[in-house]
Design an enzyme around this catalytic site. Structure first.
Site, PDB file in Angstrom:
ATOM      1  N   TYR A   1      30.194 -55.571  48.411  1.00 10.08           N
ATOM      2  CA  TYR A   1      30.101 -56.994  48.730  1.00 10.08           C
ATOM      3  C   TYR A   1      31.352 -57.406  49.461  1.00 10.08           C
ATOM      4  CZ  TYR A   1      29.845 -62.015  47.577  1.00 10.08           C
ATOM      5  OH  TYR A   1      29.838 -63.505  47.940  1.00 10.08           O
TER       6      TYR A   1
ATOM      7  N   LYS B   1      31.168 -58.917  53.245  1.00  3.83           N
ATOM      8  CA  LYS B   1      31.720 -60.412  53.660  1.00  3.83           C
ATOM      9  C   LYS B   1      32.852 -60.120  54.665  1.00  3.83           C
ATOM     10  CE  LYS B   1      28.977 -62.950  51.281  1.00  3.83           C
ATOM     11  NZ  LYS B   1      28.095 -63.661  51.596  1.00  3.83           N
TER      12      LYS B   1
END
Length: 229
Positions: free
Chosen positions: A154, A158
């Site tokens: 994750y 990002k």
């Protein structure tokens, strides 16, 4: 009147962002994979619904056609995002990370963002004041890497979103294109473990969605201002 599309907007931060922007007088499209959940959310919010799976080319193309038929788009909020956890519910760290896990996260968080942004660029370019808001994370910051969160896929996705934000902003200087960090917000993404409410988390997204032609571009912001990359 500004027309805004928010991906992944049937719940969580996307839904709260839609609610706030509608209250400000904007026309908002709730983008969602599920027609049932998306139509329900749109009806409750007073929004328009558009079925949109950011991982599917045909779905995105159909969404563009639907939005264009209503007259166009001024603001795109790339909010849809996922985290993949182990069968036991734990985040997956670098020691356990596989290419398949990373690919699954990137398919929505990175490739989906590019797919949607690319597809809607022609509509955005017709707007007098086009804006793109990419929902990022404080975990994307390389200067703050390693502080607390054990997951690998994750944050990596990002960080890619942040770089794409900079590159899109350079390529389209007539648009205001920024990445935002909502903060650690209680949503389905983190099993509602976040310390903030969705009302607090949506603040930065709502603010950046409403910037004018003289606003910043190519930046990374939270509710208090610019962040370190």
């Amino acid at each position: 009147m500004t027309t805004i599309l928010i991906t992944g907007a049937n719940k969580g931060l996307g839904r709260e962002t839609a609610r706030r922007l509608i209250a400000e007088g904007h026309t908002v499209y709730v983008g969602a994979r599920s027609a049932e959940r998306g139509e329900k959310a749109a009806a409750e919010l007073g929004a328009r619904f558009v079925q949109l799976d950011v991982t599917d080319d045909a779905s995105v193309a159909a969404a563009v056609a639907a939005v264009e038929a209503y007259g166009g788009l001024d603001v795109l909020v790339n909010n849809a995002g996922i985290e993949v956890r182990s069968p036991e519910g734990a985040v997956i760290g670098a020691a356990e990370l596989t290419a398949d896990v990373l690919r699954e996260v990137f398919e929505t968080n990175v490739f989906g963002l590019v797919r949607v942004t690319h597809a809607f660029l022609p509509l955005l370019e017709r707007s007098a004041a086009p804006v793109v808001v990419n929902v990022s994370s404080g975990l994307a910051s390389l200067s703050a890497a390693g502080k607390g969160y054990p997951g690998a896929a994750y944050p990596t996705s990002k960080t890619a979103v942040n770089m794409l934000t900079v590159q899109f902003a350079k390529a389209f200087p007539g648009m205001r294109i920024n990445a935002v960090e909502p903060g650690y917000t209680a949503t389905d993404l983190n099993g509602h473990e976040g310390a903030q409410t969705v009302e607090q988390g949506a603040e930065a997204i709502v603010r950046m969605a409403q910037i004018g032609p003289d606003g910043p571009t190519g930046g990374y912001f939270d509710a208090t201002g610019p962040l370190a990359w």
